[in-house]
Design an enzyme around this catalytic site. Structure first.
Site, PDB file in Angstrom:
ATOM      1  N   ASP A   9       0.848  -1.193   0.000  1.00 43.28           N
ATOM      2  CA  ASP A   9       0.000   0.000   0.000  1.00 43.28           C
ATOM      3  C   ASP A   9       0.884   1.243   0.000  1.00 43.28           C
ATOM      4  O   ASP A   9       2.052   1.186   0.376  1.00 43.28           O
ATOM      5  CB  ASP A   9      -0.927   0.025   1.224  1.00 43.28           C
ATOM      6  CG  ASP A   9      -1.899   1.191   1.159  1.00 43.28           C
ATOM      7  OD1 ASP A   9      -2.534   1.386   0.105  1.00 43.28           O
ATOM      8  OD2 ASP A   9      -2.008   1.947   2.143  1.00 43.28           O
ATOM      9  N   SER A  10       0.286   2.359  -0.390  1.00 38.77           N
ATOM     10  CA  SER A  10       1.012   3.628  -0.338  1.00 38.77           C
ATOM     11  C   SER A  10       1.394   3.963   1.107  1.00 38.77           C
ATOM     12  O   SER A  10       2.339   4.706   1.337  1.00 38.77           O
ATOM     13  CB  SER A  10       0.131   4.729  -0.911  1.00 38.77           C
ATOM     14  OG  SER A  10      -1.118   4.729  -0.245  1.00 38.77           O
ATOM     15  N   CYS A  72      -3.617  -1.206  -2.429  1.00 34.42           N
ATOM     16  CA  CYS A  72      -3.944   0.206  -2.650  1.00 34.42           C
ATOM     17  C   CYS A  72      -4.822   0.353  -3.908  1.00 34.42           C
ATOM     18  O   CYS A  72      -4.443  -0.120  -4.988  1.00 34.42           O
ATOM     19  CB  CYS A  72      -2.633   0.955  -2.839  1.00 34.42           C
ATOM     20  SG  CYS A  72      -2.800   2.699  -3.195  1.00 34.42           S
ATOM     21  N   GLU A 157      -5.959   9.879   8.688  1.00 36.15           N
ATOM     22  CA  GLU A 157      -4.550   9.790   9.085  1.00 36.15           C
ATOM     23  C   GLU A 157      -4.214  10.760  10.208  1.00 36.15           C
ATOM     24  O   GLU A 157      -3.258  10.551  10.944  1.00 36.15           O
ATOM     25  CB  GLU A 157      -3.652  10.021   7.868  1.00 36.15           C
ATOM     26  CG  GLU A 157      -3.795   8.880   6.885  1.00 36.15           C
ATOM     27  CD  GLU A 157      -2.614   8.702   5.964  1.00 36.15           C
ATOM     28  OE1 GLU A 157      -1.773   9.608   5.869  1.00 36.15           O
ATOM     29  OE2 GLU A 157      -2.555   7.636   5.318  1.00 36.15           O
ATOM     30  N   CYS A 191     -11.383   2.548  -1.273  1.00 41.01           N
ATOM     31  CA  CYS A 191     -10.138   3.127  -0.757  1.00 41.01           C
ATOM     32  C   CYS A 191      -9.819   2.390   0.534  1.00 41.01           C
ATOM     33  O   CYS A 191     -10.720   2.112   1.339  1.00 41.01           O
ATOM     34  CB  CYS A 191     -10.309   4.615  -0.488  1.00 41.01           C
ATOM     35  SG  CYS A 191      -8.868   5.360   0.301  1.00 41.01           S
ATOM     36  N   HIS A 193      -8.582   3.248   3.238  1.00 43.51           N
ATOM     37  CA  HIS A 193      -8.822   3.920   4.519  1.00 43.51           C
ATOM     38  C   HIS A 193     -10.282   3.931   4.958  1.00 43.51           C
ATOM     39  O   HIS A 193     -10.572   4.045   6.142  1.00 43.51           O
ATOM     40  CB  HIS A 193      -8.381   5.379   4.424  1.00 43.51           C
ATOM     41  CG  HIS A 193      -6.910   5.581   4.408  1.00 43.51           C
ATOM     42  ND1 HIS A 193      -6.095   4.951   3.518  1.00 43.51           N
ATOM     43  CD2 HIS A 193      -6.104   6.341   5.198  1.00 43.51           C
ATOM     44  CE1 HIS A 193      -4.842   5.334   3.737  1.00 43.51           C
ATOM     45  NE2 HIS A 193      -4.824   6.172   4.752  1.00 43.51           N
TER      46      HIS A 193
HETATM   47  N1  DGL Z   1      -4.200   3.608  -0.292  1.00 45.27           N
HETATM   48  C1  DGL Z   1      -4.850   4.631  -1.071  1.00 45.27           C
HETATM   49  C2  DGL Z   1      -6.020   4.006  -1.835  1.00 45.27           C
HETATM   50  O1  DGL Z   1      -6.568   2.969  -1.484  1.00 45.27           O
HETATM   51  C3  DGL Z   1      -5.308   5.781  -0.212  1.00 45.27           C
HETATM   52  C4  DGL Z   1      -4.169   6.594   0.368  1.00 45.27           C
HETATM   53  C5  DGL Z   1      -3.366   7.360  -0.648  1.00 45.27           C
HETATM   54  O2  DGL Z   1      -3.924   8.252  -1.322  1.00 45.27           O
HETATM   55  O3  DGL Z   1      -2.179   7.080  -0.759  1.00 45.27           O
HETATM   56  O4  DGL Z   1      -6.427   4.562  -2.828  1.00 45.27           O
END
Ligand code: DGL
Length: 272
Positions: A9-10, A72, A157, A191, A193
């Site tokens: 993930d990012s 992600c 976050e 997403c 999050h």
């Molecule tokens: N992990 C990203 C997603 O699922 C969200 C966080 C980011 O923008 O890096 O799109």
């Protein structure tokens, strides 16, 4: 040589997906990487997300992973296809990279009765049109409405997701989305999050609309994939171990990761 399953993930959000994968498939070993030094990905260009994601995928391969899941959504939307169709053939033809969009879109039809679904995600995911394109392959008649919610990730976050400020942005985007069609009966959280907002979302969404998180769906789809691909499954280590890596500060990762993982996390730092 067997290796862990890589989950990328990012940043921290992919832990919501990993958590469900571990619940479903606890026997395997997992290696998690959060590219926190360069997150968020959601607001970055195609080329940047692709380059960053490819570098991370190569890192997983260097750690012995034969299977990598892009947990992600933004990376799945902007980088997965090119990596699968172009890069893998040259860098690692025996390895596989999977994303979260296809497994989710595949089963959407099981949830909606009106055939009208709403999708919330980052700007990158929404602008890429990946969800409508994938959904059309499985359900050509399904009506898809999207809404980018750029404030939701920072609110989570910064641990502000239970505040009045968060309520404002949650309501604003929900209204925008739902007013497009009164028959939307399914809301997909596209997403990593957003599962953390589930209680708020339930509070502000009419009760006939079901809210779908991806974690369980992705985990079930991975179990099915491993069954159907014994050559890859055979390369996945089964020691039940978990290791967390971040490209940024480990203390910061461990503190924030707790919100997503639910338990204490001890990460290690890595340089790509
Ligand atoms: N992990 C990203 C997603 O699922 C969200 C966080 C980011 O923008 O890096 O799109």
């Amino acid at each position: 040589m067997k290796g862990p399953i890589g989950v990328f993930d990012s940043g921290y959000g992919g832990l919501t997906i990993l958590k469900e994968i571990v619940k479903e498939l606890p026997q395997y070993s997992y290696l998690y990487l959060g590219d926190n030094a360069r997150s968020p990905y959601g607001t970055r260009s195609y080329e940047t997300v692709y380059q960053y994601t490819l570098q991370c995928v190569e890192w997983f391969f260097s750690q012995g992973c034969s299977l990598v899941i892009l947990a992600c959504n933004t990376a799945s939307a902007k980088a997965l296809r090119t990596i699968q169709q172009k890069d893998l053939a040259t860098i690692a033809p025996d390895k596989r990279v999977l994303g979260v969009i296809r497994p989710t879109t595949e089963v959407l039809g099981q949830y909606t009765r009106t055939n009208k679904v709403g999708i919330v995600g980052t700007i990158g995911t929404v602008q890429s049109q990946s969800y409508p394109i994938e959904i059309a392959k499985f359900y050509p008649d399904m009506k898809v409405y999207q809404e980018a919610c750029p404030m939701w990730v920072p609110l989570i976050e910064n641990n502000e997701y239970d505040s009045e400020g968060a309520d404002y942005f949650i309501k604003k985007h929900l209204q925008h989305l739902l007013q497009q069609d009164k028959d939307i009966d399914t809301l997909l959280l596209a997403c990593t999050h957003y599962p953390l907002l589930i209680e708020k979302l339930q509070q502000f969404t009419p009760s006939h609309i079901s809210i779908l998180s991806q974690g369980e769906i992705v985990a079930k789809s991975l179990a099915d994939y491993l069954q159907r691909h014994p050559a890859i499954e055979n390369k996945c280590l089964q020691t039940g171990s978990l290791a967390f890596y971040t490209t940024d500060d480990t203390k910061d990762f461990d503190n924030k990761a707790r919100i997503f993982w639910g338990n204490k996390v001890e990460s290690k730092h890595t340089v790509l």
